[in-house]
Each structure stands twice: as C-alpha cells, then as structure tokens.
Design an enzyme around this catalytic site. Structure first.
Site, mmCIF file in Angstrom:
data_model
loop_
_atom_site.group_PDB
_atom_site.id
_atom_site.type_symbol
_atom_site.label_atom_id
_atom_site.label_comp_id
_atom_site.label_asym_id
_atom_site.label_seq_id
_atom_site.Cartn_x
_atom_site.Cartn_y
_atom_site.Cartn_z
ATOM 1 N N TYR A 138 0.842 -1.280 -0.123
ATOM 2 C CA TYR A 138 0.048 0.093 0.032
ATOM 3 C C TYR A 138 0.795 1.283 0.003
ATOM 4 C CZ TYR A 138 -4.801 -1.522 0.801
ATOM 5 O OH TYR A 138 -6.011 -2.263 0.633
ATOM 6 N N LYS A 189 2.381 -15.394 3.017
ATOM 7 C CA LYS A 189 2.679 -16.140 1.730
ATOM 8 C C LYS A 189 4.227 -16.386 1.530
ATOM 9 C CE LYS A 189 1.029 -17.828 -2.062
ATOM 10 N NZ LYS A 189 0.066 -18.693 -2.290
ATOM 11 N N ASP A 221 -3.801 -17.978 0.927
ATOM 12 C CA ASP A 221 -5.004 -18.499 -0.164
ATOM 13 C C ASP A 221 -5.665 -19.590 0.867
ATOM 14 O OD1 ASP A 221 -2.534 -20.083 0.138
ATOM 15 O OD2 ASP A 221 -2.456 -20.769 -2.070
ATOM 16 N N ASP A 245 -6.621 -6.582 3.963
ATOM 17 C CA ASP A 245 -8.096 -5.836 3.280
ATOM 18 C C ASP A 245 -8.701 -6.962 2.557
ATOM 19 O OD1 ASP A 245 -9.268 -3.819 2.080
ATOM 20 O OD2 ASP A 245 -8.388 -4.328 0.138
ATOM 21 N N ASP A 249 -12.954 -8.423 4.404
ATOM 22 C CA ASP A 249 -14.356 -8.481 3.433
ATOM 23 C C ASP A 249 -14.682 -9.695 3.396
ATOM 24 O OD1 ASP A 249 -13.785 -5.826 2.597
ATOM 25 O OD2 ASP A 249 -14.479 -6.020 0.876
HETATM 26 C C1 IPM Z 1 -10.612 -0.582 3.693
HETATM 27 C C2 IPM Z 1 -10.669 -0.088 2.264
HETATM 28 C C3 IPM Z 1 -9.614 0.758 2.094
HETATM 29 C C4 IPM Z 1 -8.374 0.140 2.038
HETATM 30 C C5 IPM Z 1 -9.693 1.526 0.484
HETATM 31 C C6 IPM Z 1 -10.943 2.347 0.666
HETATM 32 C C7 IPM Z 1 -8.414 2.482 0.281
HETATM 33 O O1 IPM Z 1 -10.876 -1.010 1.492
HETATM 34 O O2 IPM Z 1 -10.419 -0.015 4.750
HETATM 35 O O3 IPM Z 1 -10.784 -1.901 3.697
HETATM 36 O O4 IPM Z 1 -8.040 -0.851 0.843
HETATM 37 O O5 IPM Z 1 -7.681 -0.023 3.056
HETATM 38 MG MG MG Z 2 -11.328 -2.865 2.356
#
Ligand code: IPM
Ligand code: MG
Length: 354
Positions: A138, A189, A221, A245, A249
C-alpha cells in the site's frame, strides 16, 4: 473527549449521522464529548481540492479520536491518483501512524440466516482480524506506472516490511489474544514472498514472549478458503495490509453483511480512528437504506480502545444486541419475518435501546 468527525462520501454522511445520534445521547447522559466536523475524501477534494485537506489533518491530530464514515465515489475515478478519495484515507492512516487495524467479525445469533453460509458453519463466530495498516504494498516505494524504452507501460508496486513494523503489529495481536482465547494465526505467503517469510520469522520470535498463546501459520490462499469452510477455528488472525484488506471483507460476509463490521485503527498510544470496514456504497447513497450498525459499533470500539471506558462500550454493544433481538433489520440483513427499517430508523432504534 474531543472527536473529529469525518463523514466522507457516499453513504458516509448518513451512517455517521446515526453514530452521532448515539454520541449525542451519551452526552445527554453526562459524558463530556466535543465533536467537530471536517471533510475527507471526495468531500475534501470538493471543499479544498485535496482528499485530505490540511485543516482536516490538523483537527484529527488535535482530537482524542476520529470517527470516519467512508470515502470514494465513481465520479472521482478519473482524477489523478493523488487527488482521489482513497488517497485521503491512506494518508490520514499514515499521518496519524495508525498501524494497527482491528476488525472483529462477530455473528449475532439472530443473523445466522442472513449469512450466505450455512448457519451451522457460522454459528458462534467470533474472530478478530488484526491488519497491519501503514506498510506493505500500500505504501512501498517505488511505485507508479512507467513507460519503458520500447514504449510499453509497466505498473510497479513494492511490497516491503521491516522487522520493527512486523514486531509491533505482532505484539498487538498477541496482546489481544491474551484477552481472548489465546490463539494467534499468522497469515502469510511465505512459500513465495520474502517479505512474508520475514513476517513469519518475526512472529515465531515474538511468540517466545507469549508462552500461553498458541501461534499457528497459514498461507493466505488457504486462509481465504478456511474462512468460508470452517471460520470458527480462528481466534485472532494477524496479517499484513493487503491480505488483511481482502480477508476482512471475506470475514465480514460470515456475519451476514459487511454492514455489521466495525473497525478501530490504533497508533502506539491507542489514539484511534474508528470507521466501518465497508466502503462508501455510492449506489445506495442518500437513499436512507444503508446499515449504520458497523459505524455505531465503531463508536463502541472508540470507548473501549481510546477512552478506556468498558461500561460505555458495553452499553452501546447491548443496545445493538437489543435492536437485533427485537427484529429490526436494514435491507442488507433483512430476512422474512423481521421488520425492515431505514438507516435513520436503525439509528433511532439503537438510541431508544440505549
Ligand atoms: C478498507 C478499504 C480501503 C483499504 C480503501 C478504501 C483504500 O478497502 O479500509 O478496507 O484498502 O484499506
Ligand atoms: Mg477493504
């Protein structure tokens, strides 16, 4: 308690408005809370030509904690990368040194049927993802899109971590595990990437300071697969920025909706920024249908981690449990037989439950 409130873009303002209702209620009950607003993301670009205006950063630096909605909107996708909303978010994380991102994924029993996974797979889910937030690909240099001598373009990003960055996030994970079920699974990884080979070595070294904690390792993975196969095997997962990240999700969906997942991003002194783990959802912005619970639960985390106020954390947490038990559901978690409420309706229900 001075809180910088940064609503941001998309559904940001409407979900933050519900969290502010909660803060207003706590204030009415005697907590000394000061809130000041500032724009970030696309809103910052509109207000000051910068996704992280100087004044927003100053306010956030001076505050005891930051409450953030979400950033991003398709309409900014064609701006130069430096002016895009996401840059504002990444810059504030870096500027405030918020290296430790905590994303708890917890299943409320009543929401088991809202998950896309079988209820018996997700029942009892309670895991904590500890994501490193200020390093990795990042932020690594060099980066960019270059044009080669033959005229072909090349995209470049750099994945890099130094030992101290790995050690400090590792400590956060082990410390949290000590207060939970004393299990840390480090995600890497290491079979392919040297950065994460080092990551694994540092975690093994660190584990010696925590003899009570059981440390395991998993390739990313496989971790993605295990999260949807048998998520209850995890207690604390610790991982680098990009893997965190993606995995967070994935973990969010186990809880029924990403609209349920709060987060805390902390510096070394527990000053923090609190934001839902989800994005700005421009497609539903302004429609009053978004789920504000992740943001409200982020406020709860603010009391726990930055203000050291477990009682207020519990109070908000119980209020959310109560509204869910009473059957209130925003569209994302609605199932047959429950009562559908709007974003503001959910905010009002939580305030009433408080
Ligand atoms: C998160 C989001 C951010 C990230 C984006 C919006 C830059 O996806 O906070 O998970 O990738 O960190
Ligand atoms: Mg995110």
């Amino acid at each position: 308690m001075k809180i910088a409130v940064l609503p941001g873009d998309g559904i940001g303002p409407e979900i933050v408005a519900q969290a502010v209702k909660v803060l207003d209620r706590l204030q009415a009950d005697g907590l000394k809370i000061e809130m000041e607003y500032a724009p970030i993301g696309g809103a910052g670009y509109e207000a000051a030509g910068d996704p992280l205006p100087e004044a927003t950063l100053k306010l956030s630096q001076a505050a005891d904690a930051v409450l953030l909605g979400a950033v991003g909107d398709w309409k900014y996708d064609s701006l130069p990368r430096d002016q895009r909303p996401e840059r504002g978010l990444l810059r504030i994380r870096k500027a405030l040194n918020l290296f430790a991102n905590l994303r708890p994924a917890l299943l409320y029993p009543e929401l088991a049927s809202a998950s896309t996974l079988k209820p018996e797979v997700v029942a009892g889910l309670d895991l904590m993802i500890v994501r490193e937030l200020t390093g990795d690909i990042y932020f690594g240099q060099p980066r960019g899109i270059a044009t080669l001598e033959n005229g072909e373009r090349e995209g470049i990003n750099t994945m890099r971590y130094n030992e101290s960055e790995i050690r400090r996030i590792g400590r956060v994970a082990f410390d949290i595990a000590m207060k939970r079920n004393k299990k840390v699974c480090s995600i890497d990884k290491a079979n392919v990437l040297e950065t994460t080979e080092l990551w694994r070595q540092v975690m093994v070294e660190l584990a010696k300071d925590y003899p009570e904690v059981e440390l395991s390792h998993m390739y990313v993975d496989n971790a993605a697969m295990q999260l949807v196969r048998a998520p209850r095997q995890f207690d604390v997962m610790v991982t680098e920025n990009m893997f965190g990240d993606i995995l967070s999700d994935c973990a969010a969906m186990l809880t029924g909706s990403i609209g349920m997942l709060p987060s805390a991003s902390l510096d070394a002194n527990n000053k923090g920024m609190y934001e839902p783990s989800h994005g700005s959802a421009p497609d539903i912005a302004g429609k009053d249908v978004a789920n504000p619970l992740a943001t409200i639960l982020s406020v709860a985390m603010m009391f726990k981690y930055s203000f050291n106020d477990a009682a207020t954390f519990n109070r908000i947490d119980h209020a959310v449990k109560k509204v869910i038990a009473a059957g209130y559901r925003t569209a994302d978690i609605w199932t047959e037989g429950t009562s559908k409420v709007s974003c503001s309706g959910m905010g009002d229900a939580v305030v009433a439950a408080l």
